[in-house]
Write a protein that holds these residues in place. Structure first.
Motif, PDB file in Angstrom:
ATOM      1  N   ASN A 199     -26.878  -0.897 -20.542  1.00 28.26           N
ATOM      2  CA  ASN A 199     -27.125  -1.694 -19.342  1.00 28.26           C
ATOM      3  C   ASN A 199     -26.037  -1.486 -18.302  1.00 28.26           C
ATOM      4  O   ASN A 199     -26.316  -1.405 -17.099  1.00 28.26           O
ATOM      5  N   ARG A 200     -24.767  -1.389 -18.748  1.00 30.09           N
ATOM      6  CA  ARG A 200     -23.686  -1.165 -17.778  1.00 30.09           C
ATOM      7  C   ARG A 200     -23.859   0.166 -17.056  1.00 30.09           C
ATOM      8  O   ARG A 200     -23.515   0.290 -15.884  1.00 30.09           O
ATOM      9  N   ALA A 201     -24.397   1.177 -17.754  1.00 31.64           N
ATOM     10  CA  ALA A 201     -24.553   2.506 -17.156  1.00 31.64           C
ATOM     11  C   ALA A 201     -25.830   2.635 -16.334  1.00 31.64           C
ATOM     12  O   ALA A 201     -25.894   3.443 -15.405  1.00 31.64           O
ATOM     13  N   LEU A 202     -26.853   1.855 -16.669  1.00 29.72           N
ATOM     14  CA  LEU A 202     -28.161   2.029 -16.039  1.00 29.72           C
ATOM     15  C   LEU A 202     -28.474   0.987 -14.977  1.00 29.72           C
ATOM     16  O   LEU A 202     -28.971   1.318 -13.904  1.00 29.72           O
ATOM     17  N   ASN A 203     -28.212  -0.270 -15.284  1.00 27.91           N
ATOM     18  CA  ASN A 203     -28.585  -1.341 -14.364  1.00 27.91           C
ATOM     19  C   ASN A 203     -27.692  -2.543 -14.621  1.00 27.91           C
ATOM     20  O   ASN A 203     -28.149  -3.552 -15.167  1.00 27.91           O
ATOM     21  N   PRO A 204     -26.386  -2.458 -14.265  1.00 25.22           N
ATOM     22  CA  PRO A 204     -25.442  -3.513 -14.635  1.00 25.22           C
ATOM     23  C   PRO A 204     -25.935  -4.898 -14.235  1.00 25.22           C
ATOM     24  O   PRO A 204     -26.318  -5.127 -13.093  1.00 25.22           O
ATOM     25  N   SER A 205     -25.926  -5.811 -15.190  1.00 23.66           N
ATOM     26  CA  SER A 205     -26.411  -7.159 -14.938  1.00 23.66           C
ATOM     27  C   SER A 205     -25.778  -8.104 -15.953  1.00 23.66           C
ATOM     28  O   SER A 205     -25.058  -7.674 -16.859  1.00 23.66           O
ATOM     29  N   SER A 206     -26.059  -9.390 -15.811  1.00 24.50           N
ATOM     30  CA  SER A 206     -25.507 -10.373 -16.743  1.00 24.50           C
ATOM     31  C   SER A 206     -26.144 -10.209 -18.110  1.00 24.50           C
ATOM     32  O   SER A 206     -27.202  -9.597 -18.260  1.00 24.50           O
ATOM     33  N   LYS A 207     -25.481 -10.777 -19.118  1.00 19.38           N
ATOM     34  CA  LYS A 207     -26.012 -10.663 -20.479  1.00 19.38           C
ATOM     35  C   LYS A 207     -27.379 -11.329 -20.581  1.00 19.38           C
ATOM     36  O   LYS A 207     -28.246 -10.867 -21.319  1.00 19.38           O
ATOM     37  N   ARG A 208     -27.602 -12.413 -19.833  1.00 19.07           N
ATOM     38  CA  ARG A 208     -28.915 -13.074 -19.852  1.00 19.07           C
ATOM     39  C   ARG A 208     -29.984 -12.193 -19.233  1.00 19.07           C
ATOM     40  O   ARG A 208     -31.126 -12.167 -19.687  1.00 19.07           O
ATOM     41  N   GLU A 257     -31.872  -9.394 -21.350  1.00 18.82           N
ATOM     42  CA  GLU A 257     -33.040  -9.769 -22.149  1.00 18.82           C
ATOM     43  C   GLU A 257     -34.338  -9.358 -21.451  1.00 18.82           C
ATOM     44  O   GLU A 257     -35.209  -8.713 -22.048  1.00 18.82           O
ATOM     45  N   ASP A 258     -34.488  -9.712 -20.175  1.00 21.90           N
ATOM     46  CA  ASP A 258     -35.690  -9.337 -19.426  1.00 21.90           C
ATOM     47  C   ASP A 258     -35.720  -7.845 -19.132  1.00 21.90           C
ATOM     48  O   ASP A 258     -36.786  -7.235 -19.110  1.00 21.90           O
ATOM     49  N   TRP A 259     -34.560  -7.271 -18.902  1.00 25.34           N
ATOM     50  CA  TRP A 259     -34.465  -5.828 -18.611  1.00 25.34           C
ATOM     51  C   TRP A 259     -35.031  -5.010 -19.769  1.00 25.34           C
ATOM     52  O   TRP A 259     -35.819  -4.092 -19.561  1.00 25.34           O
ATOM     53  N   VAL A 260     -34.635  -5.334 -20.996  1.00 24.95           N
ATOM     54  CA  VAL A 260     -35.148  -4.632 -22.175  1.00 24.95           C
ATOM     55  C   VAL A 260     -36.639  -4.900 -22.350  1.00 24.95           C
ATOM     56  O   VAL A 260     -37.411  -4.008 -22.733  1.00 24.95           O
ATOM     57  N   LYS A 261     -37.056  -6.085 -22.050  1.00 29.48           N
ATOM     58  CA  LYS A 261     -38.447  -6.476 -22.274  1.00 29.48           C
ATOM     59  C   LYS A 261     -39.407  -5.813 -21.291  1.00 29.48           C
ATOM     60  O   LYS A 261     -40.528  -5.424 -21.677  1.00 29.48           O
ATOM     61  N   THR A 262     -38.985  -5.630 -20.031  1.00 29.16           N
ATOM     62  CA  THR A 262     -39.936  -5.213 -18.999  1.00 29.16           C
ATOM     63  C   THR A 262     -39.645  -3.887 -18.311  1.00 29.16           C
ATOM     64  O   THR A 262     -40.547  -3.284 -17.739  1.00 29.16           O
ATOM     65  N   GLU A 263     -38.380  -3.391 -18.365  1.00 29.91           N
ATOM     66  CA  GLU A 263     -38.035  -2.260 -17.507  1.00 29.91           C
ATOM     67  C   GLU A 263     -37.669  -0.972 -18.225  1.00 29.91           C
ATOM     68  O   GLU A 263     -37.913   0.118 -17.714  1.00 29.91           O
TER      69      GLU A 263
END
Length: 548
Positions: A126-135, A138-144
């Motif tokens: 996530n830090r390398a692809l689409n840095p975002s909060s830990k919360r 969860e949605d990033w893995v689920k939808t993107e």
């Protein structure tokens, strides 16, 4: 593409058959056709053959053929399409560098029910692809994004994984370094060290004893609490170790810990390259312990007698590279002997001259305007010029208290155009190697830029000190993967990410059958994979069959 059955004779004389999805390709050497297996469904006596036939029809329909319509034909639905290519690259690097094995070895001593290694990989990716909060992960893995081996991400698992990471902080950093050093043949004869700072978005005052403290901010946010982060980086820009200190820690005080923490790291004879902020006599002596040496920047305006002697020493410059000249100067004798290398960059000298001329031109305008003012307006403008960060070094006051341009200060600045002074303890290095070694310190600065811009280290929102340290460790692991990918491909991570993100994993469903299939590999994607040394990911990633 077709479904085939193969048989294998067992030692006891029985025969076991397997059902596979295959495709014929011509052998580039012999020219004969040969089967390439995309997916193995399992043993023939355990596979529902009727379901496979219906699946074959649905695949044919999906790729545009016109299969024979039968009573059993069912409609194909596309369920989702997720970015896949860059996650595949990161997973390949993660495995090749042995990070999964290092973590799994540590995890074997625990009994976690959650897949902690996969959870950590998801946060690093996530830090390398689409840095975002830990919360948000969860949605990033689920939808993107489709990350290998990561079907879902739960926030509480993420925090548990971070706690594990910080518990094994030093051991994990050391083991990852040793694995990466052996695999990549890292050159660690020169080890570059520098620090940066990272701030927190918070309204409350930092807690007493917390590492979140106000200090000198390299992010230009002195109004916010921060931490100080140190990185040791190889000449190729590979980060090998990171540290986190309270935000009010001075650069001068960290070298002893850095030196101590790297003892036993199989670094061999190391010359540590540090910037001017670390060149106290105490730090330089520390770097020479156990046979080490240093290359350190020296402040030319420090007022030290040895520096003044080095700058005043006559002698010719020697050209070592285009626009780069060096002059070696030794000051003192015996134990008090200090070796300096004065470097002059002709391009930088011209830039310094242009910048100074522009500053002086604006300063003359400000001085002319000052003469037209009186009262409080004159006083305020006078004080503003006298304290101006750029202008004040070119100003002096005459006997009446009026500001004038200091011609001696201008001449002194001209004398330093394009120059920087380096100090070294190693007499075996040539002046050219000293100059070029120090010039490579930009690799650390590049690492910090990547850390803050690509990996988006800042701002941080974590409250607990250990979570802050774990967050920095995740960023360090992500930066490690990114820098290896950049070095191998000769491309920036932004270019790699943009190209590989176009490779998607598409999930389609036909009846009770589900297929995950990647999009076709483009020529540019194939070029990146080849430079990295990885094969194209399998066309069919997963097939799930179920009885109707």
């Amino acid at each position: 593409m077709y479904i085939r059955r193969i048989s294998r004779k067992n030692k006891n004389g029985t025969v076991t058959s397997y059902v596979q999805l295959a495709h014929n390709e011509r052998n580039p050497v012999t020219g004969n056709p040969q089967a390439k297996v995309y997916y193995t469904f399992g043993r023939g006596d355990e596979v529902d053959m009727d379901n496979l036939r219906r699946l074959a029809e649905s695949i044919s329909r999906f790729v545009g053929d016109a299969p024979k319509v039968t009573q059993e034909s069912v409609q194909t639905s596309l369920l989702d399409s997720k970015q896949f290519g860059t996650g595949y690259v990161l997973q390949s690097l993660w495995q090749e560098l042995g990070i999964d094995k290092v973590l799994s070895k540590r995890l074997a001593e625990r009994k976690y029910e959650a897949p902690i290694e996969r959870v950590l990989f998801a946060m690093v990716a996530n830090r390398a692809l689409n840095p975002s909060s830990k919360r948000a992960v969860e949605d990033w893995v689920k939808t993107e994004v489709a990350l290998p081996g990561v079907e879902l991400f739960e926030v509480h698992q993420g925090y548990r994984a971070m706690d594990f990471l910080i518990e094994s902080d030093e051991e994990i950093q050391r083991e990852v370094y040793e694995t990466v050093a052996d695999l990549l043949n890292l050159e660690v004869d020169l080890l570059f060290f520098d620090t940066t700072s990272s701030y927190f978005e918070m309204d409350d005052e930092p807690e007493e004893g917390s590492i979140k403290q106000r200090g000198y901010s390299k992010d230009h946010r002195p109004d916010l609490p921060q931490v100080v982060i140190g990185f040791a980086v190889t000449r190729d820009g590979i980060p090998v170790r990171c540290w986190v200190w309270p935000g009010n820690t001075s650069d001068m005080s960290v070298i002893p810990q850095v030196k101590q923490d790297l003892i036993g790291w199989r670094l061999g004879r190391v010359i540590t390259v540090v910037d001017r902020g670390f060149n106290s006599e105490t730090n330089l002596r520390e770097l020479q312990k156990t046979g080490g040496h240093y290359i350190a920047g020296e402040k030319m305006s420090s007022g030290k007698q040895t520096v003044e002697d080095a700058l005043a020493r006559p002698g010719r410059f020697k050209t070592v590279r285009d626009n780069l000249e060096v002059k070696e100067v030794v000051v003192g004798d015996g134990e008090a002997r200090t070796r300096y290398v004065l470097v002059r960059n002709l391009d930088e000298a011209r830039r310094d001259e242009r910048r100074r001329e522009a500053h002086l031109k604006r300063l003359e305008c400000e001085l002319s305007r000052l003469k037209e003012l009186d009262g409080d307006a004159h006083t305020k403008a006078h004080c503003a010029l006298q304290s101006h960060q750029t202008y004040k070094r070119f100003l002096k006051s005459d006997k009446h208290g009026n500001l004038r341009i200091d011609k001696e200060a201008v001449k002194a600045a001209e004398r330093l155009d394009g120059k920087y002074l380096i100090r070294t303890s190693d007499d075996t290095l040539s002046a050219e190697d000293v100059a070029l070694g120090y010039k490579q310190l930009w690799q650390v600065e590049a690492a910090f830029r990547s850390l803050k811009q690509t990996i988006e280290l800042r701002p941080m929102y974590h409250r607990k000190d250990d979570r802050i340290r774990a967050h920095v460790l995740l960023c360090w692991l992500s930066l490690l993967l990114v820098r290896v990918a950049e070095n191998r491909t000769g491309r920036t991570w932004r270019e790699i990410r943009q190209t590989m993100n176009a490779m998607h994993l598409i999930t389609s469903k036909s009846g009770n059958n589900t297929v995950r299939q990647r999009t076709e590999v483009t020529p540019e994607q194939a070029e990146i994979l080849k430079a990295l040394g990885y094969k194209e990911p399998a066309l069919i990633q997963k097939i799930s069959t179920g009885k109707p």
